[in-house]
Enzyme design. Structure first.
Site: not given
Ligand SMILES: Cc1cc2nc3c(=O)[nH]c(=O)nc-3n(C[C@H](O)[C@H](O)[C@H](O)COP(=O)(O)O)c2cc1C
Length: 204
Positions: A183-184
């Site tokens: 989720r970066l």
């Protein structure tokens, strides 16, 4: 599953949003099973209550992003009331999102006429027959309206209904998002600055 786009490279290096959008849309025409130009269009009603629905992007350039619709529909009335809107593209197989927001203009009659005349005959009849977003008593009533307009315009040119035209969203911001592990994600937002754009990277 691969998360890289078909173009490869680091999109966050881009210094101009329109060429990047064009590249992503082109990638989507190869990756998506249908309607790569489908986009969620958000508007607000007179009470500020948001509304959203899918439409098809029909044109884009430096002037803005164009969609066509019935101006008496819910979206038509909402956008004419505020002259503002937002759009969100999501290309699932590419794991990419593009968001735009800004003021809206009505396209010129010439532009709307010329797009309308490219539409299939059935779609041009449909624009007359559908009182979009208003209650419809039965499917038969719609088919009857289609039959009536088909009889009215049996051959030759079909004029564009006055209530059917295009909106051009003139983005103040265009944000590009691409999925990254854990989720970066990468996010880059372009903000209009005079004739150009400023670019900012955002936390995911
Ligand atoms: C993929 C997709 C594309 C659509 N494209 C359009 C479009 O270009 N114009 C349009 O008026 N409605 C389009 N629709 C229908 C709208 O989503 C919506 O049902 C309709 O315009 C009425 O919305 P409204 O009541 O908010 O005005 C599309 C729907 C889907 C699922």
């Amino acid at each position: 599953m691969a998360t890289a786009g078909l173009t490869g490279g680091d999109f966050t290096d881009a210094d101009e949003p329109l060429a990047l959008f064009g590249q992503w849309l082109e990638d989507a025409t190869r990756s998506e099973p249908n309607d790569p130009n489908a986009v969620a269009l958000a508007s607000v009603d007179a009470d500020g209550l948001p509304d959203v629905r899918m439409v098809l992007l029909k044109d884009f350039d430096r002037r803005g992003f164009v969609i066509y619709t019935n101006f008496e529909s819910a979206k038509g009335r909402e956008i004419l009331g505020s002259m503002k809107a937002a759009m969100c593209f999501h290309w699932k197989s590419l794991r990419r999102q593009v968001r735009l927001r800004g003021p809206v203009e009505v396209v010129s009659d010439e532009e709307a006429d010329s797009y309308y005349q490219t539409r299939p005959r059935g779609s041009r009849i449909g624009a007359w027959a559908s009182r979009q977003s208003r209650p419809l008593e039965s499917r038969f009533a719609l088919e009857k309206a289609v039959a009536e307009y088909t009889a009215r315009y049996p051959i030759g040119e079909i004029p564009r209904p006055r209530h059917w035209s295009g909106f051009r969203l003139v983005p103040e911001t265009i944000e590009f998002w691409h999925d990254r592990p854990f989720r970066l994600h990468d996010r880059i937002v372009f903000s209009r600055a005079g004739d150009g754009w400023t670019k900012t990277r955002l936390y995911p």
